[in-house]
Design an enzyme around this catalytic site. Structure first.
Site, short mmCIF file in Angstrom:
data_model
loop_
_atom_site.label_atom_id
_atom_site.label_comp_id
_atom_site.label_asym_id
_atom_site.label_seq_id
_atom_site.Cartn_x
_atom_site.Cartn_y
_atom_site.Cartn_z
N ALA A 81 0.98 -0.70 0.23
CA ALA A 81 0.06 -0.06 0.00
C ALA A 81 1.20 0.92 -0.09
CB ALA A 81 -0.97 0.08 1.13
N GLY A 122 0.34 -4.63 0.25
CA GLY A 122 -1.16 -5.17 -0.19
C GLY A 122 -0.55 -5.56 -1.66
N GLU A 153 -0.69 -8.73 -1.67
CA GLU A 153 -2.46 -9.79 -0.90
C GLU A 153 -3.26 -8.87 -2.98
OE1 GLU A 153 -2.78 -6.13 2.32
OE2 GLU A 153 -3.64 -8.35 3.32
N GLU A 185 4.04 -6.03 6.78
CA GLU A 185 2.98 -5.25 7.29
C GLU A 185 3.17 -4.79 9.17
OE1 GLU A 185 2.18 -7.25 5.10
OE2 GLU A 185 0.74 -6.30 3.97
N1 CAA Z 1 4.52 3.12 -0.44
C1 CAA Z 1 5.11 4.44 -0.30
N2 CAA Z 1 6.47 4.81 -0.62
C2 CAA Z 1 7.12 3.67 -1.20
C3 CAA Z 1 6.48 2.44 -0.50
C4 CAA Z 1 5.46 2.25 -0.11
N3 CAA Z 1 5.09 1.24 0.51
N4 CAA Z 1 8.02 1.65 -0.55
C5 CAA Z 1 7.99 2.43 -1.14
N5 CAA Z 1 8.39 3.53 -0.32
C6 CAA Z 1 8.96 4.94 -1.48
C7 CAA Z 1 10.79 4.73 -0.38
O1 CAA Z 1 9.97 5.69 0.87
C8 CAA Z 1 11.63 5.79 -1.04
O2 CAA Z 1 10.93 7.00 -1.53
P1 CAA Z 1 12.45 7.92 -1.31
O3 CAA Z 1 13.18 7.34 -3.42
O4 CAA Z 1 11.97 9.13 -1.68
O5 CAA Z 1 13.29 8.26 -0.26
C9 CAA Z 1 11.35 4.75 -2.82
O6 CAA Z 1 10.07 4.83 -2.54
C10 CAA Z 1 12.46 4.01 -3.26
O7 CAA Z 1 12.61 2.93 -1.88
P2 CAA Z 1 13.56 2.80 -1.06
O8 CAA Z 1 15.20 3.39 -1.18
O9 CAA Z 1 13.38 1.12 0.17
O10 CAA Z 1 14.51 1.29 -2.82
P3 CAA Z 1 14.88 -0.32 -2.11
O11 CAA Z 1 15.19 -0.57 -3.85
O12 CAA Z 1 15.56 -0.09 -1.11
O13 CAA Z 1 13.78 -0.96 -1.45
C11 CAA Z 1 11.60 -1.58 -1.54
C12 CAA Z 1 12.51 -1.36 -2.76
C13 CAA Z 1 11.49 -2.90 -0.92
C14 CAA Z 1 10.17 -2.36 -2.18
C15 CAA Z 1 11.47 -1.32 -0.06
O14 CAA Z 1 11.14 0.07 -0.11
C16 CAA Z 1 10.34 -1.45 1.19
O15 CAA Z 1 10.68 -2.46 1.92
N6 CAA Z 1 8.90 -1.15 1.16
C17 CAA Z 1 7.87 -1.01 2.02
C18 CAA Z 1 7.80 -2.43 1.42
C19 CAA Z 1 6.20 -2.45 2.71
O16 CAA Z 1 6.86 -1.82 3.91
N7 CAA Z 1 4.83 -2.47 2.29
C20 CAA Z 1 3.88 -2.92 3.30
C21 CAA Z 1 3.68 -1.76 2.96
S1 CAA Z 1 1.85 -1.91 4.33
C22 CAA Z 1 0.35 -2.79 3.19
O17 CAA Z 1 0.56 -2.85 2.51
C23 CAA Z 1 -0.10 -3.35 4.11
C24 CAA Z 1 -1.78 -2.74 3.58
O18 CAA Z 1 -2.27 -3.27 3.60
C25 CAA Z 1 -2.31 -0.73 4.14
#
Ligand code: CAA
Length: 707
Positions: A73, A112, A115, A135
């Site tokens: 998400a 998400g 999912e 999450e």
């Molecule tokens: N939402 C918004 N922004 C996100 C994001 C997300 N889920 N995931 C990454 N970003 C953004 C980062 O903040 C970063 O932004 P900036 O360049 O402006 O700093 C950019 O995307 C790149 O991210 P990384 O620097 O972390 O890049 P990476 O290649 O090292 O890693 C990744 C990529 C593995 C996807 C890592 O970003 C990550 O682990 N992201 C989070 C994933 C996560 O936790 N997802 C679950 C969200 S909760 C959910 O989904 C539950 C629900 O249903 C409500």
């Protein structure tokens, strides 16, 4: 609908629909990570509608453009009202699609994003893909059916394991556990997905959505959940979301799908409302924010780091060499004592072999990494290094001598870094003719494990050098935080304040166990004194002894901690320090001998012990840290509050669910903290309690100090 084999896109970005032959292709294209924000959600519904209405599309394929499948998400939308269509609404549409939907996954399918994939009817992954529900790391649970569909695909035990750890699995494992139906080679999720879709149609297969499957959850042993709850209470007593995750997965096996999903939603919303969610999300963004350095022009060029050098084969130097080898960077390890070099290399090998025994490295990987570390007695081997980190004895004289030698040995443009934790980086840089190429790289012990790297910017460090080392930090898996020059930089300077109060509190009547209980109750993994035992009491004692012998007027008279060190109680490494330890165990056990040393110390200082309350311990240890952090901000040693938060999160075990030191301070109440700091200044005195002007100002204005 148009009939050509390749139709025009009918949806604008971030989601488009186009048909390839008899397959309708839905492409999400929302850089950088295809986060499932509002635009993507409405785009998915519109593209699905287009695909269902397209009479020539017999199956639908969901793929993502760019470097990854949907990474979750959109975290930036959390805490705001969710505009429809919500993620569960999108997912219900996919699940109920009259045409089979195939998800082709590359990069990372997370949260998400996974999912969404789980609601598709067939899951194909590229061999390099990783799939997970992280999450829990954000204080949440998968709230769009993840806790209900995953157990139906992989069984309740594996689902609990994945959701509670938040760790992704690779494609091969995903196939083995039933999370994906096929693993494909190649780099194109589109090609892999089209192949799978064609196979599906050719075989006339009507896949069953995960929501309708019950085979893997039938007969789940109910004690799985009781046992997991007991383990969580022991292992993660502070955390809110893990217990709700167990409740949700239990609902998947005890309730029909629709009811389980409703229960999951309730639990998800409770997590969303929890302050832990806000703290953990702050911590997530803090880690990324610190990489953006104020005042460093965008596009600052960086230098190539292809070969590194480390001076000093002690514990720190060895750990730093491992950091480079782990990232595939060849490294020369220099020491002037042959036996120290041998001991250092043997310690590195032991370290790698221990990791291999835990199954985290293969024997071949151990040899590859050892092969990247070249021990030598000669500084000449550093002539072509792109960066050298000095990790020698903490003495200005020693370090300046080394830097003079490095200046004469290393090629022009080589970056020279010191791992000093206390000394003036500018004075070290002044020993060279290239202060623009000098800075501090302050690693934390054990250097190959701890994620924090304080990057100490000297007065003359160039932008290029700073940008290069910050990029290198990321490459070697560290969270690099830029700090300015001062005694102890940011992390240790704040730690010193906590240490001073912890010692004073024991001097006044608290026991080390009481202080530690309050700190672990706050959420630190170790109390102050247990941490002292881990780090080793002897280090501080030896430095103090040297200073006392040299007649340093600022050297403190020996404390009860010094008396313990004099008795050979150095901490965990001698199985006795502030606590005692059973052989092979790291569990601290209070020791009457220590209580009597403390009692003797109080008597010798004429102190009658008093009862110290837990509240006082909490305030004095934590508010002293906040006050010092505010001074660090005032002085510009840290550029932003988020830098301080990241330092304490990644270097000192500050509980991530509290967001960080200054994020927490705002929630604790700056007015309350400022009033207490003023009170302790009046009652206890000392420079440490002199209130920070910034703290008082923000408290008076009702403004936050963090963000
Ligand atoms: N939402 C918004 N922004 C996100 C994001 C997300 N889920 N995931 C990454 N970003 C953004 C980062 O903040 C970063 O932004 P900036 O360049 O402006 O700093 C950019 O995307 C790149 O991210 P990384 O620097 O972390 O890049 P990476 O290649 O090292 O890693 C990744 C990529 C593995 C996807 C890592 O970003 C990550 O682990 N992201 C989070 C994933 C996560 O936790 N997802 C679950 C969200 S909760 C959910 O989904 C539950 C629900 O249903 C409500």
């Amino acid at each position: 609908m148009p009939s050509p084999a390749q139709t025009e896109a009918v949806q604008p970005n971030p989601v488009r629909y186009a048909r390839q032959g008899r397959i309708g292709v839905i492409t999400v294209d929302y850089p950088p990570v295809n986060a499932v924000g509002h635009g993507v959600r409405s785009g998915l519904v519109a593209a699905l509608d287009a695909g269902l209405a397209d009479a020539e599309a017999e199956a639908l394929l969901l793929v993502c453009a760019g470097r990854t499948f949907m990474a979750g998400a959109d975290i930036r939308e959390f805490g705001k009202p969710s505009a429809p269509p919500t993620l569960p609404q999108v997912i219900a549409r996919l699940d109920g699609s009259a045409k089979p939907v195939i998800a082709a996954i590359h990069g990372t399918a997370l949260g998400g994003g996974l999912e969404v994939a789980l609601a598709c009817h067939v899951h194909v992954a590229l061999r390099s893909a990783r799939l997970g529900l992280p999450e829990v790391k954000l204080g949440l649970l998968p709230g769009a059916g993840g806790t209900q569909r995953l157990p139906r695909l992989v069984g309740a035990a594996k689902a609990l394991d994945m959701i509670l750890s938040g760790e992704p699995v690779g494609a091969e494992e995903a196939l083995a556990i039933g999370l994906v139906d096929a693993v494909e080679d190649g780099n194109s999720p589109l090609e892999a997905g089209l192949r799978a879709a064609e196979r599906l149609l050719a075989e006339g297969w009507t896949p069953q959505p995960a929501s309708a499957r019950t085979g893997r959850i039938a007969g789940t042993d109910p004690t799985l959940f009781t046992a997991m709850r007991a383990e969580l209470t022991k292992r993660q007593p502070h955390l809110f979301s893990p217990h709700r995750i167990v409740d949700a997965v239990e609902a998947a096996v005890t309730l029909p799908f629709a009811e389980g999903t409703a229960r999951e939603r309730e639990l998800f919303l409770a997590c969303m409302d929890s302050p832990q969610r806000a703290g953990l999300i702050h911590a997530f963004f803090a880690e990324r924010e610190v990489a953006k350095i104020p005042g460093l022009p965008a596009g600052t060029p960086t230098r190539d780091i292809r070969k590194a050098g480390v001076i000093g084969a002690g514990t720190m130097g060895g750990g730093i060499a491992m950091c480079f080898a782990n990232a595939g960077i060849p490294v020369v390890l220099v020491d002037n004592a042959p036996d120290a070099l041998d001991r250092g290399m043997a310690a590195i090998r032991r370290n790698y072999e221990a990791t291999a025994r835990k199954g985290r490295l293969t024997a071949a990987q151990v040899e590859d990494r050892m092969g990247l570390i070249h021990p030598t007695l000669s500084y000449g081997a550093l002539a072509d290094a792109d960066l050298v980190v000095e990790a020698a004895f903490e003495s200005m004289e020693v370090k300046r001598t080394i830097f003079r030698v490095l200046d004469g040995t290393c090629k022009p443009g080589a970056i020279l870094a010191t791992n000093t934790s206390t000394l003036d980086v500018d004075a070290i840089a002044a020993a060279t003719g290239r202060p623009q190429d000098v800075l501090g790289m302050h690693f934390f012990s054990p250097a190959n494990v701890m994620r924090l790297l304080e990057v100490v910017r000297g007065a003359r460090t160039s932008h290029t050098v700073l940008a290069t080392v910050m990029a290198l930090a990321r490459r070697i898996g560290k969270v690099g935080v830029t700090v300015g020059v001062c005694y102890g930089f940011v992390g240790n300077r704040i730690l010193q304040q906590r240490g001073r109060e912890a010692m004073a509190l024991v001097g006044e009547g608290a026991s080390p166990e009481q202080v530690d209980r309050v700190l672990t109750g706050f959420g630190f993994p170790l109390g102050h004194f247990a941490m002292t035992d881990l780090a080793g009491i002897d280090v501080g004692w030896r430095i103090g002894e040297e200073r006392r012998k040299a007649g340093d007027p600022e050297a403190q008279t020996p404390s009860w901690l010094d008396v313990l060190a004099e008795r050979g109680r150095y901490g965990q490494k001698t199985s006795a320090g502030v606590y005692r330890y059973e052989p092979g165990s790291r569990t601290p056990i209070p020791d009457p001998e220590v209580a009597s040393v403390i009692g003797e110390d109080r008597r010798s200082r004429g102190i009658t012990p008093r009862a110290v309350s837990d509240v006082e311990i909490r305030e004095r240890c934590l508010y002293a840290m906040v006050n010092e952090a505010a001074k660090i901000l005032e002085e510009g040693i840290a550029a932003r509050p988020v830098d301080i938060d990241a330092i304490w999160l990644h270097g000192y075990g500050f509980p991530s669910w509290r967001g960080g030191l200054l994020f927490w301070a705002d929630r604790e109440g700056l007015g309350k903290i400022a009033a207490a700091v003023q009170r302790y200044h009046r009652d206890i005195g000392g420079p440490q309690w002199c209130p920070s002007a910034l703290l008082l100002q923000r408290a008076a204005d009702g403004q936050p100090i963090g963000c």
